[in-house]
Design a protein around this motif. Structure first.
Motif, mmCIF file in Angstrom:
data_model
loop_
_atom_site.group_PDB
_atom_site.id
_atom_site.type_symbol
_atom_site.label_atom_id
_atom_site.label_comp_id
_atom_site.label_asym_id
_atom_site.label_seq_id
_atom_site.Cartn_x
_atom_site.Cartn_y
_atom_site.Cartn_z
ATOM 1 N N ARG A 28 -2.146 -78.461 79.953
ATOM 2 C CA ARG A 28 -1.136 -79.052 79.660
ATOM 3 C C ARG A 28 -0.420 -79.011 81.117
ATOM 4 N N GLN A 29 -0.282 -77.271 81.191
ATOM 5 C CA GLN A 29 0.041 -77.641 83.013
ATOM 6 C C GLN A 29 0.320 -78.192 83.772
ATOM 7 N N ALA A 30 -1.171 -78.406 84.221
ATOM 8 C CA ALA A 30 -1.517 -79.452 85.050
ATOM 9 C C ALA A 30 -1.500 -80.942 85.693
ATOM 10 N N LEU A 31 -1.547 -81.071 84.129
ATOM 11 C CA LEU A 31 -0.864 -82.728 84.307
ATOM 12 C C LEU A 31 0.126 -82.774 84.160
ATOM 13 N N ARG A 32 0.926 -81.689 84.136
ATOM 14 C CA ARG A 32 2.742 -81.608 83.488
ATOM 15 C C ARG A 32 3.478 -81.443 85.014
ATOM 16 N N LEU A 33 2.720 -80.741 86.044
ATOM 17 C CA LEU A 33 2.937 -80.462 87.618
ATOM 18 C C LEU A 33 2.748 -81.630 88.000
ATOM 19 N N GLY A 34 1.479 -82.407 87.747
ATOM 20 C CA GLY A 34 0.908 -83.860 88.371
ATOM 21 C C GLY A 34 2.261 -84.912 88.343
ATOM 22 N N GLU A 35 2.874 -84.984 86.611
ATOM 23 C CA GLU A 35 3.816 -85.607 86.483
ATOM 24 C C GLU A 35 4.885 -85.446 87.581
ATOM 25 N N VAL A 36 5.178 -83.886 86.980
ATOM 26 C CA VAL A 36 6.393 -83.579 88.066
ATOM 27 C C VAL A 36 6.342 -84.279 89.703
ATOM 28 N N CYS A 37 5.090 -83.690 90.447
ATOM 29 C CA CYS A 37 4.820 -84.069 91.479
ATOM 30 C C CYS A 37 5.393 -86.166 91.671
ATOM 31 N N LEU A 38 4.531 -86.434 91.268
ATOM 32 C CA LEU A 38 4.557 -87.936 90.717
ATOM 33 C C LEU A 38 6.317 -88.624 90.808
ATOM 34 N N ASP A 39 7.012 -87.611 89.764
ATOM 35 C CA ASP A 39 8.365 -88.332 90.237
ATOM 36 C C ASP A 39 9.451 -87.343 91.438
ATOM 37 N N VAL A 40 8.911 -86.783 92.108
ATOM 38 C CA VAL A 40 9.247 -86.133 93.243
ATOM 39 C C VAL A 40 8.803 -87.772 94.500
ATOM 40 N N TYR A 41 7.745 -87.797 94.541
ATOM 41 C CA TYR A 41 7.556 -89.152 95.291
ATOM 42 C C TYR A 41 7.556 -90.572 95.197
ATOM 43 N N LEU A 42 8.211 -90.628 93.521
ATOM 44 C CA LEU A 42 8.738 -91.855 93.073
ATOM 45 C C LEU A 42 9.753 -91.426 93.886
ATOM 46 N N ALA A 43 10.523 -90.707 94.049
ATOM 47 C CA ALA A 43 12.013 -91.158 94.276
ATOM 48 C C ALA A 43 12.200 -91.085 95.827
ATOM 49 N N THR A 44 11.595 -90.864 96.610
ATOM 50 C CA THR A 44 10.795 -90.936 97.802
ATOM 51 C C THR A 44 10.847 -91.910 97.937
ATOM 52 N N LEU A 45 10.937 -92.911 97.317
ATOM 53 C CA LEU A 45 10.433 -94.257 97.295
ATOM 54 C C LEU A 45 11.598 -95.528 97.203
ATOM 55 N N PRO A 46 11.577 -96.895 98.322
ATOM 56 C CA PRO A 46 12.104 -97.792 98.143
ATOM 57 C C PRO A 46 13.049 -97.703 96.495
ATOM 58 N N ALA A 47 14.270 -98.323 95.696
ATOM 59 C CA ALA A 47 15.237 -98.059 94.374
ATOM 60 C C ALA A 47 13.907 -99.730 93.633
ATOM 61 N N GLY A 48 13.530 -98.933 93.005
ATOM 62 C CA GLY A 48 12.955 -100.672 92.182
ATOM 63 C C GLY A 48 11.603 -100.106 91.886
ATOM 64 N N THR A 49 11.311 -99.425 92.644
ATOM 65 C CA THR A 49 9.513 -99.252 93.434
ATOM 66 C C THR A 49 8.785 -98.583 91.615
ATOM 67 N N SER A 50 8.308 -99.510 90.804
ATOM 68 C CA SER A 50 7.706 -99.229 89.124
ATOM 69 C C SER A 50 6.913 -96.958 89.446
ATOM 70 N N ARG A 51 6.735 -96.754 88.166
ATOM 71 C CA ARG A 51 6.158 -95.411 88.114
ATOM 72 C C ARG A 51 4.974 -95.544 88.348
ATOM 73 N N GLY A 52 4.354 -96.811 88.264
ATOM 74 C CA GLY A 52 2.580 -97.586 88.048
ATOM 75 C C GLY A 52 2.345 -97.972 89.393
ATOM 76 N N GLU A 53 3.216 -98.394 90.153
ATOM 77 C CA GLU A 53 3.452 -98.711 91.691
ATOM 78 C C GLU A 53 3.250 -97.068 93.080
ATOM 79 N N ALA A 54 4.339 -96.247 92.021
ATOM 80 C CA ALA A 54 3.787 -95.133 92.519
ATOM 81 C C ALA A 54 3.094 -94.060 92.346
ATOM 82 N N ARG A 55 2.592 -94.399 91.274
ATOM 83 C CA ARG A 55 0.869 -93.806 90.881
ATOM 84 C C ARG A 55 -0.201 -94.488 92.060
ATOM 85 N N ARG A 56 -0.318 -95.430 91.879
ATOM 86 C CA ARG A 56 -1.356 -96.928 92.502
ATOM 87 C C ARG A 56 -1.217 -96.422 94.169
#
Length: 74
Positions: A28-56
């Motif tokens: 659970r901690q590893a999965l939570r850390l992965g989601e937090v890292c994805l949130d940080v990465y998503l914040a660096t992408l252009p506005a309007g980028t979907s979470r799915g696109e960021a994951r891809r």
């Protein structure tokens, strides 16, 4: 006083913590850390980028430059 007096052994601390947690909690901690890292990465992408696109994009970047072992042998 030398600088080693304040150094932490991060590896030993992580090992100690991991040994006290049940396997399910570690997952659970590893999965939570992965989601937090994805949130940080998503914040660096252009506005309007979907979470799915960021994951891809993250998956593509993670595997970029790697070859399968069979390709490395030829």
């Amino acid at each position: 006083m030398d600088g080693t007096a304040f150094r932490r052994d991060v590896g030993a601390e992580a090992e100690r913590l991991a040994s006290t947690l049940p396997p399910g909690e570690r997952v659970r901690q590893a999965l939570r850390l992965g989601e937090v890292c994805l949130d940080v990465y998503l914040a660096t992408l252009p506005a309007g980028t979907s979470r799915g696109e960021a994951r891809r994009r993250a998956e593509l970047a993670k595997s970029r430059g790697r070859r399968t072992s069979a390709e490395g042998l030829s």
